[in-house]
Enzyme design. Structure first.
Site, PDB file in Angstrom:
ATOM      1  N   GLY A 325       0.938  -1.313   0.031  1.00  0.00           N
ATOM      2  CA  GLY A 325      -0.032  -0.059   0.133  1.00  0.00           C
ATOM      3  C   GLY A 325       1.037   1.336   0.059  1.00  0.00           C
ATOM      4  CB  SER A 326       0.108   4.551   1.228  1.00  0.00           C
ATOM      5  OG  SER A 326      -1.120   4.911   0.507  1.00  0.00           O
ATOM      6  CB  THR A 327       4.150   1.436   3.724  1.00  0.00           C
ATOM      7  OG1 THR A 327       4.017   0.130   2.963  1.00  0.00           O
ATOM      8  CG2 THR A 327       3.180   1.230   4.968  1.00  0.00           C
ATOM      9  CG  PHE A 328       5.969   0.590  -2.829  1.00  0.00           C
ATOM     10  CD1 PHE A 328       7.082  -0.207  -2.708  1.00  0.00           C
ATOM     11  CD2 PHE A 328       5.557   0.736  -4.215  1.00  0.00           C
ATOM     12  CE1 PHE A 328       7.782  -0.644  -3.645  1.00  0.00           C
ATOM     13  CE2 PHE A 328       6.485   0.580  -4.953  1.00  0.00           C
ATOM     14  CZ  PHE A 328       7.428  -0.405  -5.106  1.00  0.00           C
ATOM     15  CE  LYS A 329       0.269   6.343  -1.884  1.00  0.00           C
ATOM     16  NZ  LYS A 329      -0.564   7.248  -1.351  1.00  0.00           N
TER      17      LYS A 329
END
Length: 628
Positions: A325-329
């Protein structure tokens, strides 16, 4: 009397034959005498020793298994007294009758009876076979009192493995269990030791990885036996060498705190030292009781573990694979900087991103307006990263992801580690026989689609961001047998300071700047400020009708259909030391479910400071995202 010529020839022939026979007999006698002299005189010492070996038998003794301790020497796995009842089948006229009488004191189910009869069948009748273990003191006393009526039963006090903090460390330590037929086949040279009554070997976790070191060196007992092999008396005894002590990098206090904080959830948490790679805490919830595996799980209890939707037997920290999810941004942002995109460049977010005839939606329905890279991480704007991913391409994203530890394993000490997945066009062509689509690149920009990561990988990713881009790897073992294990110095992954600064600054904005998605879960104490990133990973595709209706509340859905909640962080922000990842399966949003848990665990870590001087010297295909 004269002998005729014919008779004379016969007489001479007889004489020659008699002489030949006498010669053969003489040679045979000499050979026999020589053989007797060789055996009785020249080889007397050897055959005296062989005769002695027929009288004296050497028997193996199981060594005491080594302890497993935390980084401060506190015991996590050790040994305790095991009150048990053994059966010598030759001393009872009726095994079934003896077991029936014993069952009035100790419960013996059908499965145990079958196991006892199998063990009796593969052992000499004079060898003791374990009937019941882990008896209470009252049960053991009753067995002793009733021993005259229990023909063949031998009360015995042995040693068994003990896990004082059972569930908290279950997935790290694993467990020991009885030797199976498969184990015997795979270790033919060690069969005499493995066949000892009650012997246990490591089956999972650290117990399995370091089974040989923990097992120690077996001892021996020299006993006098009769012609049937029955022991008459013990002549000498060598207790052997206990197993080595294994010192882990874990902190008992932090581990227990994290466990209590995750209790009741299907979740995991990993705390890691960003410089050494030491794992301070590794929790997977729910868990199981390794003591029960040691003594034997009941059929009903084991079936319950297998059928639980929360998968208590799985080490989620190593084997749970989730869309990040957004932890990959941060990874996408760093790839963008390395590709030449300025962090100050703005993208307008109207709430959706159009590609062809398809719309990819932002978690914020009205959009974020014009945002730069820092604000996009801080507010977790999906549209910014849709656009950025399309501009730099999947190959650049995949290359950066691998630099930060995703899509790979680390030869971690606990078995079962998964590599996750960093997708590329080549991977899809080989795995699915299909071409890569641009929409898949767009969705990868927010950590969805084919992308998968484990909680351990997310902790490593965060640690490498926090330490300035060094390829630190996780480790769980500090010392074995009193010898400290060396730490391999990490090397640069090959990334600019500007890219690292964007990732670190964006994470700081998430937690410490008003409007950040985790601002409510910040640590306000000076010197403890954490920098984090929320993540919410969909597990199902949201239909157009659901989106238009506006009814997207996780709590209204079945548990399995709710989004996963994720949070990664490092602290202190000004002088980073620890990285942390938290994943709560089907927990809803990362900001609402995972971030408060991570904040509490990180505060506990910083308060206890597990890297303080040691107290003991080692002695021995979804297409959108909700709020990130």
């Amino acid at each position: 009397m004269q002998i005729s010529g014919r008779d004379s020839n016969r007489y001479q022939t007889f004489t020659r034959r008699a002489a030949l026979l006498a010669g053969v007999q003489g040679i045979a006698f000499i050979a026999l005498a020589g053989r007797m002299y060789y055996l009785q005189v020249l080889k007397t010492d050897q055959y005296r020793m062989l005769a002695e070996e027929n009288r004296v038998s050497m028997r193996l003794l199981a060594p005491l298994r080594g302890d497993v301790v935390d980084r401060f020497g506190r015991v996590l796995a050790s040994n305790r007294q095991n009150y048990r009842a053994m059966l010598i089948s030759e001393q009872t006229p009726d095994v079934e009758e003896t077991l029936e009488r014993l069952s009035r004191i100790v419960e013996i189910d059908d499965f145990t009876r079958k196991r006892i009869m199998r063990d009796i069948g593969r052992s000499p009748r004079f060898m003791p076979v374990t009937v019941a273990e882990d008896l209470s003191w009252d049960q053991f006393a009753q067995v002793n009192i009733n021993e005259p009526d229990l023909a063949g039963i031998l009360p015995d006090v042995g040693e068994t493995r003990d896990y004082p903090y059972a569930e908290e460390f279950a997935h790290v330590l694993g467990y020991v269990a009885a030797v199976s037929e498969k184990d015997l086949e795979e270790a033919r040279e060690e069969q005499p030791l493995l066949k000892l009554p009650g012997f246990r070997i490591g089956k999972e976790g650290i117990e399995k990885t370091y089974d040989r070191e923990l097992r120690g060196v077996p001892g021996s007992s020299h006993v006098e036996v009769n012609a049937y092999g029955r022991v008459i008396r013990e002549l000498a005894k060598d207790p052997g060498k206990p197993g080595a002590e294994v010192v882990l990098t874990l902190d008992l206090d932090v581990q227990r705190f994290a466990w209590e904080r995750l209790k009741g959830e299907s979740a995991s948490a990993v705390v890691m030292d960003i410089h050494s790679g030491d794992i301070v805490s590794l929790v997977s919830a729910p868990a199981y009781d390794p003591n029960q595996f040691n003594m034997g799980y009941g059929t009903a209890a084991y079936k319950e573990l297998l059928e639980s939707p929360y998968l208590p037997l799985m080490n989620k920290s190593l084997a749970g694979m989730y869309p990040p999810g957004s932890t990959f941004k941060m990874v996408v942002a760093m790839a963008a900087v390395e590709a030449g995109i300025s962090p100050s460049q703005r993208v307008v977010c109207p709430g959706h991103y159009s590609l062809g005839n398809h719309d990819f939606h932002c978690w914020k329905k009205g959009g974020h307006g014009a945002v730069n890279m820092h604000d996009a991480i801080k507010h977790s704007c999906d549209v910014f990263f849709y656009d950025t991913a399309k501009r730099i391409g999947i190959d650049a994203i995949a290359e950066m992801a691998k630099k930060f530890g995703l899509g790979q394993t680390y030869d971690f000490e606990v078995p079962g580690e998964k590599a996750g997945l960093v997708p590329t066009p080549e991977w899809k062509r080989g795995a699915k026989g299909e071409v890569w689509h641009q929409g898949e690149t767009v969705i990868a920009g927010i950590g969805q689609g084919y992308l998968l990561a484990t909680p351990l990988q997310l902790a490593v990713m965060t640690a490498r961001i926090a330490n300035g881009g060094l390829d630190v790897k996780p480790r769980l073992t500090r010392a074995i047998g009193g010898e400290l294990l060396p730490i391999k110095p990490p090397k640069p992954v090959g990334i600019s300071e500007a890219a690292i600064a964007v990732a670190q600054g964006g994470m700081n904005g998430v937690s410490n700047e008003p409007g950040g998605t985790a601002y409510r879960s910040r640590i306000p104490e000076p010197g403890m400020e954490l920098a984090g990133k929320t993540g919410t990973a969909q597990v199902r595709r949201i239909s157009r009708a659901e989106r238009l209706s506006g009814v997207l509340k996780n709590e209204d859905l079945e548990w399995r259909q709710r989004d996963h909640a994720l949070f990664v962080c490092f602290a202190p922000y000004d002088a980073p030391r620890y990285a942390l990842s938290v994943v709560i399966e089907h927990g809803g949003s990362g900001s609402g479910a995972a971030a408060p848990v991570a904040r509490d665990i990180m505060r506990e870590v910083l308060t206890r400071n597990p890297v303080r001087p040691q107290a003991k010297t080692p002695s021995g295909g979804p297409n959108s995202s909700r709020a990130g």
